[in-house]
Design a protein around this motif. Sequence first.
Motif, PDB file in Angstrom:
ATOM      1  N   ALA A 133       0.812  -1.230   0.000  1.00 21.06           N
ATOM      2  CA  ALA A 133       0.000   0.000   0.000  1.00 21.06           C
ATOM      3  C   ALA A 133       0.837   1.266   0.000  1.00 21.06           C
ATOM      4  CB  ALA A 133      -0.927   0.005   1.216  1.00 21.06           C
ATOM      5  N   GLY A 134       2.138   1.166   0.158  1.00 23.30           N
ATOM      6  CA  GLY A 134       2.971   2.358   0.226  1.00 23.30           C
ATOM      7  C   GLY A 134       3.180   2.799   1.665  1.00 23.30           C
ATOM      8  N   PRO A 135       4.041   3.797   1.877  1.00 23.74           N
ATOM      9  CA  PRO A 135       4.392   4.229   3.241  1.00 23.74           C
ATOM     10  C   PRO A 135       3.285   5.052   3.891  1.00 23.74           C
ATOM     11  CG  PRO A 135       5.487   5.615   1.639  1.00 23.74           C
ATOM     12  CD  PRO A 135       4.762   4.577   0.854  1.00 23.74           C
ATOM     13  N   ASP A 136       2.116   4.431   4.085  1.00 25.04           N
ATOM     14  CA  ASP A 136       0.995   5.159   4.680  1.00 25.04           C
ATOM     15  C   ASP A 136       0.154   4.177   5.474  1.00 25.04           C
ATOM     16  OD1 ASP A 136      -1.288   6.781   5.226  1.00 25.04           O
ATOM     17  OD2 ASP A 136      -0.723   8.032   3.507  1.00 25.04           O
ATOM     18  N   ALA A 137      -0.407   4.605   6.590  1.00 26.08           N
ATOM     19  CA  ALA A 137      -1.239   3.741   7.423  1.00 26.08           C
ATOM     20  C   ALA A 137      -2.613   3.515   6.831  1.00 26.08           C
ATOM     21  CB  ALA A 137      -1.366   4.336   8.831  1.00 26.08           C
ATOM     22  N   ALA A 138      -2.945   4.176   5.713  1.00 24.07           N
ATOM     23  CA  ALA A 138      -4.282   4.027   5.144  1.00 24.07           C
ATOM     24  C   ALA A 138      -4.514   2.620   4.608  1.00 24.07           C
ATOM     25  CB  ALA A 138      -4.482   5.058   4.029  1.00 24.07           C
ATOM     26  N   GLY A 139      -3.453   1.853   4.336  1.00 29.54           N
ATOM     27  CA  GLY A 139      -3.632   0.513   3.803  1.00 29.54           C
ATOM     28  C   GLY A 139      -3.932  -0.534   4.852  1.00 29.54           C
ATOM     29  N   LEU A 140      -3.878  -0.181   6.143  1.00 30.44           N
ATOM     30  CA  LEU A 140      -4.152  -1.137   7.209  1.00 30.44           C
ATOM     31  C   LEU A 140      -5.642  -1.432   7.292  1.00 30.44           C
ATOM     32  CD1 LEU A 140      -1.875   0.164  10.121  1.00 30.44           C
ATOM     33  CD2 LEU A 140      -1.470  -1.799   8.634  1.00 30.44           C
ATOM     34  N   GLU A 141      -5.958  -2.697   7.684  1.00 25.08           N
ATOM     35  CA  GLU A 141      -7.356  -3.034   7.939  1.00 25.08           C
ATOM     36  C   GLU A 141      -7.857  -2.213   9.119  1.00 25.08           C
ATOM     37  OE1 GLU A 141      -7.719  -7.156   8.603  1.00 25.08           O
ATOM     38  OE2 GLU A 141      -7.005  -7.743   6.602  1.00 25.08           O
ATOM     39  N   PRO A 142      -9.120  -1.753   9.088  1.00 24.12           N
ATOM     40  CA  PRO A 142      -9.631  -0.911  10.178  1.00 24.12           C
ATOM     41  C   PRO A 142      -9.497  -1.550  11.552  1.00 24.12           C
ATOM     42  CG  PRO A 142     -11.116  -0.858   8.305  1.00 24.12           C
ATOM     43  CD  PRO A 142     -10.082  -1.899   7.996  1.00 24.12           C
ATOM     44  N   GLU A 143      -9.794  -2.870  11.665  1.00 18.98           N
ATOM     45  CA  GLU A 143      -9.713  -3.521  12.978  1.00 18.98           C
ATOM     46  C   GLU A 143      -8.278  -3.561  13.472  1.00 18.98           C
ATOM     47  OE1 GLU A 143     -11.506  -7.324  12.940  1.00 18.98           O
ATOM     48  OE2 GLU A 143     -13.526  -6.590  12.425  1.00 18.98           O
ATOM     49  N   LEU A 144      -7.326  -3.871  12.558  1.00 14.85           N
ATOM     50  CA  LEU A 144      -5.914  -3.905  12.947  1.00 14.85           C
ATOM     51  C   LEU A 144      -5.436  -2.518  13.356  1.00 14.85           C
ATOM     52  CD1 LEU A 144      -3.191  -5.313  13.225  1.00 14.85           C
ATOM     53  CD2 LEU A 144      -2.820  -4.934  10.763  1.00 14.85           C
ATOM     54  N   ALA A 145      -5.841  -1.472  12.612  1.00 11.38           N
ATOM     55  CA  ALA A 145      -5.430  -0.110  12.945  1.00 11.38           C
ATOM     56  C   ALA A 145      -5.988   0.325  14.289  1.00 11.38           C
ATOM     57  CB  ALA A 145      -5.877   0.857  11.848  1.00 11.38           C
ATOM     58  N   ALA A 146      -7.272   0.012  14.564  1.00 11.13           N
ATOM     59  CA  ALA A 146      -7.877   0.397  15.838  1.00 11.13           C
ATOM     60  C   ALA A 146      -7.221  -0.337  16.996  1.00 11.13           C
ATOM     61  CB  ALA A 146      -9.374   0.128  15.802  1.00 11.13           C
ATOM     62  N   SER A 147      -6.969  -1.648  16.822  1.00 14.25           N
ATOM     63  CA  SER A 147      -6.326  -2.423  17.892  1.00 14.25           C
ATOM     64  C   SER A 147      -4.910  -1.910  18.155  1.00 14.25           C
ATOM     65  CB  SER A 147      -6.289  -3.901  17.494  1.00 14.25           C
ATOM     66  OG  SER A 147      -5.568  -4.650  18.450  1.00 14.25           O
ATOM     67  N   LEU A 148      -4.193  -1.605  17.083  1.00 10.71           N
ATOM     68  CA  LEU A 148      -2.831  -1.106  17.234  1.00 10.71           C
ATOM     69  C   LEU A 148      -2.824   0.256  17.941  1.00 10.71           C
ATOM     70  CD1 LEU A 148       0.152  -1.518  16.616  1.00 10.71           C
ATOM     71  CD2 LEU A 148      -0.227  -0.513  14.352  1.00 10.71           C
ATOM     72  N   ALA A 149      -3.775   1.124  17.590  1.00 11.64           N
ATOM     73  CA  ALA A 149      -3.846   2.443  18.229  1.00 11.64           C
ATOM     74  C   ALA A 149      -4.153   2.320  19.715  1.00 11.64           C
ATOM     75  CB  ALA A 149      -4.902   3.298  17.536  1.00 11.64           C
ATOM     76  N   ARG A 150      -5.050   1.367  20.096  1.00 11.22           N
ATOM     77  CA  ARG A 150      -5.383   1.193  21.516  1.00 11.22           C
ATOM     78  C   ARG A 150      -4.171   0.708  22.297  1.00 11.22           C
ATOM     79  NH1 ARG A 150     -10.225  -0.973  19.416  1.00 11.22           N
ATOM     80  NH2 ARG A 150      -9.366  -3.096  19.626  1.00 11.22           N
ATOM     81  N   GLU A 151      -3.443  -0.246  21.759  1.00 13.72           N
ATOM     82  CA  GLU A 151      -2.279  -0.767  22.478  1.00 13.72           C
ATOM     83  C   GLU A 151      -1.194   0.304  22.618  1.00 13.72           C
ATOM     84  OE1 GLU A 151      -0.689  -4.619  21.904  1.00 13.72           O
ATOM     85  OE2 GLU A 151      -2.423  -5.322  20.757  1.00 13.72           O
ATOM     86  N   ILE A 152      -0.999   1.086  21.560  1.00 13.44           N
ATOM     87  CA  ILE A 152      -0.004   2.165  21.640  1.00 13.44           C
ATOM     88  C   ILE A 152      -0.402   3.172  22.705  1.00 13.44           C
ATOM     89  CG2 ILE A 152       0.964   4.133  20.393  1.00 13.44           C
ATOM     90  CD1 ILE A 152       0.913   2.444  17.859  1.00 13.44           C
ATOM     91  N   ALA A 153      -1.686   3.555  22.743  1.00 18.19           N
ATOM     92  CA  ALA A 153      -2.155   4.518  23.741  1.00 18.19           C
ATOM     93  C   ALA A 153      -2.001   3.968  25.146  1.00 18.19           C
ATOM     94  CB  ALA A 153      -3.608   4.886  23.461  1.00 18.19           C
ATOM     95  N   ALA A 189      -0.361   7.078  15.483  1.00 17.74           N
ATOM     96  CA  ALA A 189      -0.304   7.309  16.927  1.00 17.74           C
ATOM     97  C   ALA A 189      -0.605   8.752  17.313  1.00 17.74           C
ATOM     98  CB  ALA A 189       1.081   6.918  17.449  1.00 17.74           C
ATOM     99  N   ARG A 190      -0.665   9.657  16.345  1.00 12.86           N
ATOM    100  CA  ARG A 190      -0.815  11.078  16.689  1.00 12.86           C
ATOM    101  C   ARG A 190      -2.128  11.357  17.399  1.00 12.86           C
ATOM    102  NH1 ARG A 190       0.777  14.555  11.831  1.00 12.86           N
ATOM    103  NH2 ARG A 190       2.708  13.439  12.342  1.00 12.86           N
ATOM    104  N   ARG A 191      -3.204  10.716  16.967  1.00 13.56           N
ATOM    105  CA  ARG A 191      -4.486  10.945  17.626  1.00 13.56           C
ATOM    106  C   ARG A 191      -4.650  10.086  18.860  1.00 13.56           C
ATOM    107  NH1 ARG A 191      -9.005  11.489  12.750  1.00 13.56           N
ATOM    108  NH2 ARG A 191      -8.072  13.331  11.738  1.00 13.56           N
TER     109      ARG A 191
END
Length: 693
Positions: free
Chosen positions: A613-633, A662-664
Amino acid sequence: MIGATLRGPAARAALVGFAGPAIVVLMLGMMILPLPPFLLDVLFTFNIALALVVLLSALYTVRPLDFAVFPTVLLITTLLRLSLHVASTRVVLLNGHTGPDAAGRVIEAFGHFLVGGNFAVGLIVFAVLVVINFVVITKGSGRIAEVSARFTLDAMPGKQMAIDADLNAGLIGEDEARRRRAELSEESEFFGAMDGASKFVRGDAIAGILILFINVLGGLAIGMLQHDLTFTTAANHYVLLAVGDGLVAQIPAIVISTAAGLVVSRVGKGEDTGRQLVNQLFAQPQSLLIAAAVLGAIGLVPGMPHFAFLALAGGLGMLARWLAQRRRAESAAAPVAAPAPATESPEVTWDELAPVDVLGLEVGYRLIPLVDRGQDGELLRRIRAIRRKFAQDVGYLPPAVHIRDNLELAPNAYRIVLKGVPVAEGEARPGMFLAIDPGRASAPIEGIATRDPAFGLPAQWIDGRLRDQAQALGYTVVDPGTVIATHLSTVVHQQAAALFGRAEVQGLLDQAAKSLPKLVEDLTPKLLPLAIVQRVLSTLLDEGVHLRDLRTILETLVDHAPRETDPMALAAAVRVALGRAIVQDIYGSSPEIPVIVLDAGLERVLGQVMSVAGPDAAGLEPELAASLAREIATSAQAFESQGLPAVLLVPDRLRHALARLARRAAPLLKVLAHAEIPDTRTIRVRATVGGKA
């Protein structure tokens, strides 16, 4: 050679500058050195001429500030008259027994011609002149000067606020605002000086009375006791000379007092006094016609001087008729001079477009004293300090903060605006203090509950008498100006990337070109256009990287620009070059750096996604992105609760995408790449995302 030198402008300027002190010293010398009668005649004539020049200058003055030296002129002319009094008194008392011409022809003429040689008439005329000068002219002009000085000083804050409002609104420029402030300061100084200078004229009138009686009594005593004159002879000689001396000084004093009254009573700025008198006094023909009728009726009364009253009535009637005819002619010609209809609106031009302020501060009306220069608003100094500190910390000078009042806001409210859009707001209560609880307050305190607008900490607005008590309980107590300044400073640092435009880039490069001209010349526009440089630097600012080490940034761009023009890739290369400074800002000088890392399996998954998908988080699956954001927070909150900086260490190819993700979720979290860590630091893994710690 000398003659040529004296004709030069520098020599003339030197002579002019020398003239003032020389005249003052000579006037003081007249009080000590005896003067011959001939020189007294010259000086008395000069005094009368000087008074007439001052009066005419006052008449032709359009504004009081056009004659700003007038208070000094009052002092000098008063000193001149007193010096002449002393010099003439000396001559009168020494030579008065020789006859009426003992003190010169001018005093003799005033003593004989003006009062007919009768010293009793002379005393009465002198008394009348003193009453006119002292009671009427001097007292009135002194009162006007006093009231004008008071009103001018009281109106200064409002006028200065109006100037600042026009400047902030873009109606005037910096030069015009500076000129208006200087004119306002000169106006207050002028009326303040006039308030004191009017006392010179008042004192001069009193001194004239005392000097006359001293001369009369001293002359009679000297004439009768030293020169064996009879009382009648001594009175004819000394009293007549004293009266002549008093009259020759009192008449210029009245002229100067009249000039003072004209200067301080001026109203309006467009015309001199003569034009105002003519244009306003004779503006209404009806008033002249009524006055002519009244004078004519009085002239018909038996026993009245018919010729004087009827002649003047006829003259006023003719003048009224002429003015009425001229007004009708002007009214008839007025429609011809206005070809355009009154209802037609002017054509819209590009000048109607007002630029949007990059950074603005809007305040309610109760906060105006904090930003008013006339009231020594402390917030203005703090804003200058904020811009200076920002430039030292971040590496570029932010735009100026345009301050204006906004009646739509609550009285105690303020709002920070970025490019016309509000980005933050809060309230500040003048006369109170904000007691902020940093988490260690030992007891509650009475006040108005609120939150610190900059950091969101619980706080109370308290009365000033509780300030010491709040500090003793562990609260951080700040004044309203500090509350607004801290909030503004926080917003400016948060919006550093948004405030960084092309003008700031150009200013930064122009400053760098003074010490690194070849480096700047090689970079732009040879290798990279200004737009690409601006995007690279904005990306660094958006990620919290300062621009102080501009030399390293420019050298890195020059090295990578021949083979890479993508702003994201160039920003990543600059981050690697600045890695030592980035880590230093986060951890200080500690050799060990605690970090959060990704699980190895998660790294492989993310690497595969980015490769597709290129160097951008937009290619991540929504569930994976949400789970990753929660763990980082969650991991970031754990670090912050332990007082550690929250840092996520990731492979270089994943850093940009995870930083955006992770910015948000965790705004305070910093995302670093492996290449950005200097070899001198030891990495200590304290938490793992996507696996067990």
